[in-house]
Design a protein around this motif. Structure first.
Motif, PDB file in Angstrom:
ATOM      1  N   THR A 141       0.897  -1.131  -0.226  1.00  0.00           N
ATOM      2  CA  THR A 141       0.011  -0.061  -0.179  1.00  0.00           C
ATOM      3  C   THR A 141       0.792   1.130   0.008  1.00  0.00           C
ATOM      4  O   THR A 141       2.035   0.994  -0.023  1.00  0.00           O
ATOM      5  CB  THR A 141      -1.053   0.140   1.144  1.00  0.00           C
ATOM      6  OG1 THR A 141      -0.005  -0.379   2.304  1.00  0.00           O
ATOM      7  CG2 THR A 141      -2.250  -1.049   1.225  1.00  0.00           C
ATOM      8  N   TRP A 142       0.170   2.401  -0.152  1.00  0.00           N
ATOM      9  CA  TRP A 142       1.021   3.843   0.377  1.00  0.00           C
ATOM     10  C   TRP A 142       2.071   3.987  -0.683  1.00  0.00           C
ATOM     11  O   TRP A 142       3.110   3.801  -0.643  1.00  0.00           O
ATOM     12  CB  TRP A 142       1.468   4.039   1.479  1.00  0.00           C
ATOM     13  CG  TRP A 142       0.646   3.666   2.532  1.00  0.00           C
ATOM     14  CD1 TRP A 142       0.151   2.666   3.251  1.00  0.00           C
ATOM     15  CD2 TRP A 142      -0.450   4.761   3.101  1.00  0.00           C
ATOM     16  NE1 TRP A 142      -0.783   2.721   4.198  1.00  0.00           N
ATOM     17  CE2 TRP A 142      -1.133   4.247   3.956  1.00  0.00           C
ATOM     18  CE3 TRP A 142      -0.750   6.107   2.939  1.00  0.00           C
ATOM     19  CZ2 TRP A 142      -2.079   4.931   4.905  1.00  0.00           C
ATOM     20  CZ3 TRP A 142      -1.498   6.955   3.593  1.00  0.00           C
ATOM     21  CH2 TRP A 142      -2.362   6.387   4.729  1.00  0.00           C
ATOM     22  N   GLY A 143       1.862   3.431  -2.015  1.00  0.00           N
ATOM     23  CA  GLY A 143       2.640   3.547  -3.224  1.00  0.00           C
ATOM     24  C   GLY A 143       3.449   2.485  -3.640  1.00  0.00           C
ATOM     25  O   GLY A 143       4.475   2.794  -4.660  1.00  0.00           O
ATOM     26  N   ARG A 144       3.468   1.449  -2.897  1.00  0.00           N
ATOM     27  CA  ARG A 144       4.466   0.276  -3.364  1.00  0.00           C
ATOM     28  C   ARG A 144       3.332  -1.152  -3.429  1.00  0.00           C
ATOM     29  O   ARG A 144       2.700  -1.191  -2.709  1.00  0.00           O
ATOM     30  CB  ARG A 144       5.358  -0.086  -2.341  1.00  0.00           C
ATOM     31  CG  ARG A 144       6.467   0.937  -2.406  1.00  0.00           C
ATOM     32  CD  ARG A 144       8.001   0.466  -1.738  1.00  0.00           C
ATOM     33  NE  ARG A 144       8.876   1.731  -1.496  1.00  0.00           N
ATOM     34  CZ  ARG A 144       9.562   1.853  -2.652  1.00  0.00           C
ATOM     35  NH1 ARG A 144       9.608   1.340  -3.741  1.00  0.00           N
ATOM     36  NH2 ARG A 144      10.370   2.894  -2.500  1.00  0.00           N
ATOM     37  N   ASP A 145       3.702  -1.968  -4.540  1.00  0.00           N
ATOM     38  CA  ASP A 145       2.974  -3.256  -4.733  1.00  0.00           C
ATOM     39  C   ASP A 145       3.721  -4.314  -3.810  1.00  0.00           C
ATOM     40  O   ASP A 145       4.597  -4.335  -2.948  1.00  0.00           O
ATOM     41  CB  ASP A 145       2.956  -3.589  -6.072  1.00  0.00           C
ATOM     42  CG  ASP A 145       4.502  -3.965  -6.712  1.00  0.00           C
ATOM     43  OD1 ASP A 145       5.237  -4.061  -5.855  1.00  0.00           O
ATOM     44  OD2 ASP A 145       4.555  -3.869  -7.959  1.00  0.00           O
TER      45      ASP A 145
ATOM     46  N   GLU B 147       7.864  -2.851  -5.080  1.00  0.00           N
ATOM     47  CA  GLU B 147       8.129  -1.786  -6.210  1.00  0.00           C
ATOM     48  C   GLU B 147       7.250  -0.571  -6.032  1.00  0.00           C
ATOM     49  O   GLU B 147       5.944  -0.729  -5.731  1.00  0.00           O
ATOM     50  CB  GLU B 147       7.912  -2.563  -7.525  1.00  0.00           C
ATOM     51  CG  GLU B 147       8.652  -3.883  -7.747  1.00  0.00           C
ATOM     52  CD  GLU B 147      10.194  -3.503  -7.992  1.00  0.00           C
ATOM     53  OE1 GLU B 147      10.632  -2.435  -8.406  1.00  0.00           O
ATOM     54  OE2 GLU B 147      10.912  -4.252  -7.423  1.00  0.00           O
ATOM     55  N   SER B 148       7.736   0.544  -6.762  1.00  0.00           N
ATOM     56  CA  SER B 148       6.661   1.644  -6.943  1.00  0.00           C
ATOM     57  C   SER B 148       5.433   1.467  -7.675  1.00  0.00           C
ATOM     58  O   SER B 148       5.481   0.654  -8.654  1.00  0.00           O
ATOM     59  CB  SER B 148       7.384   2.722  -7.506  1.00  0.00           C
ATOM     60  OG  SER B 148       6.774   3.789  -7.531  1.00  0.00           O
TER      61      SER B 148
ATOM     62  N   GLU C 146       0.082   6.370  -8.753  1.00  0.00           N
ATOM     63  CA  GLU C 146      -0.726   6.922  -7.900  1.00  0.00           C
ATOM     64  C   GLU C 146      -2.234   6.775  -8.500  1.00  0.00           C
ATOM     65  O   GLU C 146      -3.311   6.947  -7.827  1.00  0.00           O
ATOM     66  CB  GLU C 146      -0.564   8.232  -7.571  1.00  0.00           C
ATOM     67  CG  GLU C 146      -0.953   9.285  -8.312  1.00  0.00           C
ATOM     68  CD  GLU C 146       0.344   9.461  -9.610  1.00  0.00           C
ATOM     69  OE1 GLU C 146       0.096  10.366 -10.368  1.00  0.00           O
ATOM     70  OE2 GLU C 146       1.466   8.797  -9.486  1.00  0.00           O
ATOM     71  N   ASP C 147      -2.279   6.765  -9.950  1.00  0.00           N
ATOM     72  CA  ASP C 147      -3.727   6.438 -10.558  1.00  0.00           C
ATOM     73  C   ASP C 147      -3.931   4.975 -10.731  1.00  0.00           C
ATOM     74  O   ASP C 147      -4.727   4.596 -11.685  1.00  0.00           O
ATOM     75  CB  ASP C 147      -3.536   7.244 -11.834  1.00  0.00           C
ATOM     76  CG  ASP C 147      -2.532   7.022 -12.894  1.00  0.00           C
ATOM     77  OD1 ASP C 147      -1.802   6.110 -12.558  1.00  0.00           O
ATOM     78  OD2 ASP C 147      -2.606   7.583 -13.823  1.00  0.00           O
ATOM     79  N   TYR C 148      -3.017   4.032 -10.105  1.00  0.00           N
ATOM     80  CA  TYR C 148      -3.249   2.468 -10.695  1.00  0.00           C
ATOM     81  C   TYR C 148      -4.626   2.008 -10.168  1.00  0.00           C
ATOM     82  O   TYR C 148      -5.108   1.215 -11.027  1.00  0.00           O
ATOM     83  CB  TYR C 148      -2.209   1.664  -9.987  1.00  0.00           C
ATOM     84  CG  TYR C 148      -1.941   0.451 -10.666  1.00  0.00           C
ATOM     85  CD1 TYR C 148      -1.367   0.117 -11.630  1.00  0.00           C
ATOM     86  CD2 TYR C 148      -2.374  -0.800  -9.750  1.00  0.00           C
ATOM     87  CE1 TYR C 148      -1.440  -1.265 -12.187  1.00  0.00           C
ATOM     88  CE2 TYR C 148      -2.270  -2.103 -10.132  1.00  0.00           C
ATOM     89  CZ  TYR C 148      -1.554  -2.151 -11.256  1.00  0.00           C
ATOM     90  OH  TYR C 148      -1.784  -3.422 -11.989  1.00  0.00           O
TER      91      TYR C 148
END
Length: 363
Positions: free
Chosen positions: A255-259, A263-264, A267-269
């Motif tokens: 969460t909070w920008g990592r999978d 990995e990064s 933000e619109d994923y």
């Protein structure tokens, strides 16, 4: 499992032959006995590795069950998560705290430092188990609890895994606390989610689901951007008094920008309408959709912003940093660990802007 600003030390002793047994087959679900010492008090416990893909990582995560004494901190079992794929080690706790603050039931958690057979095993996140003790500690009515363990927990009549009609509507769920009516009520809810006509849905769904709580959970998934959160990584609790189901988050490190691989993640994923059959049907109702839009706006203004989150992230980072330096698996990653608070804050800014830009699509 409070947010007290200290990191307790857990001294774990597992007989070397049992350690070998655990390591020989990481997928073994039969626990071994062990001893745990906390503040000079000794506990006899059962211990086993926990998680799915994380079992093969170098730093293991554990599930502990207490049997002598049988209760510790008003719980009979707890989870020790290595958070090994999260370079910040903070994301799971940040998420659970965030869900709690936006009005969702959420497990309590705290950081602990573990020594295994006298050697530093490192910093862990202790997570409360979602079970009858979880309910009792919140003075909530008894009720069945189901863990969503795979993609079939999608609130649909169709399997997420083989795209066929499900052979049973309890597929995808593991029972944690069950009452006699439990299974029937779960199945009845899933049938109704899928068969109630559109014009009746608004008035029917409120007989099964606490819609306000569901929308708060949905908002939590959307803000933290947990892509897996719609079809597993949650528990279902049916409140024994209201008869309504609520959703409880679980496993929120990706969460909070990592999978899931650390990995990064853009933000619109994850779109703000989310996924799964129940979400689609609830957001198809204009009243609920407007309620959701207002909720997103309120959270953006009050909680999901850099000003509100920065001191929380910084305090958590400062708290565990000295222990990260003593963690044999993490100490070499300290440079990345130190950059993570800024990484998370950059994500919050970007995700917040994206969600704001999408609010009109809910009109």
């Amino acid at each position: 499992m409070d947010n007290g600003m200290e990191v307790p030390e857990y001294q774990l002793f597992i007989h070397p032959s049992y350690v070998s047994e655990l390591r020989k087959d990481v997928w073994m679900d039969d626990p071994v006995s062990a001893k745990l010492t906390i503040n000079k008090k000794k506990y006899e416990i059962d211990i086993v590795y926990r998680g799915s893909h994380i079992r093969e990582l170098r730093k293991k995560s554990y599930q502990l069950s207490f049997y002598k004494p049988s209760i510790y901190r008003k719980a009979k079992e707890l989870h020790l998560n290595a958070e090994f794929k999260d370079p910040s080690l903070l994301r799971n706790k940040l998420s659970f705290d965030f869900f709690n603050e936006i009005g969702c039931l959420s497990p309590k958690s705290r950081f602990v430092f573990v020594k295994l057979n006298g050697k530093n095993e490192g910093i862990y996140l202790e997570i409360e188990s979602v079970d009858e003790f979880f309910l009792a500690n919140r003075q909530l009515p008894e009720g069945p609890i189901y863990y969503a363990v795979d993609g079939d927990a999608n609130f649909s009549l169709m399997s997420n895994l083989d795209k066929e009609v499900k052979k049973s509507l309890t597929l995808g769920y593991e029972k944690k606390c069950v009452t006699e009516q439990g299974d029937n009520q779960l199945q009845e809810m899933i049938v109704n989610i899928n068969t109630v006509p559109r014009e009746e849905f608004e008035h029917e769904i409120v007989k099964y689901v606490n819609v306000d709580k569901y929308l708060r959970w949905l908002a939590g998934v959307i803000f933290t951007q947990n892509f897996d959160g719609f079809v597993h990584n949650y528990a279902l609790y049916r409140n024994g008094e209201t008869g309504l189901f609520e959703v409880i988050p679980w496993d929120y490190d990706a969460t909070w920008g990592r999978d899931v691989n650390g990995e990064s993640m853009r933000e619109d994923y994850l779109r703000i309408e989310g996924f799964n059959t129940l979400t689609a049907r609830i957001l198809d109702v204009k009243t609920f959709r407007m309620q959701y839009k207002n909720l997103l706006e309120e959270i953006l203004n009050s909680k999901f912003n850099v000003e509100y989150m920065k001191p929380k992230i910084q305090a958590m980072h400062n708290l565990i940093r000295p222990y990260v330096l003593k963690d044999p698996y993490e100490k070499d990653n300290i440079a990345v660990f130190d950059q993570e608070p800024d990484f998370i804050l950059t994500y919050i800014e970007a995700r917040g802007n994206y969600i704001r830009s999408q609010l009109d699509t809910l009109d």
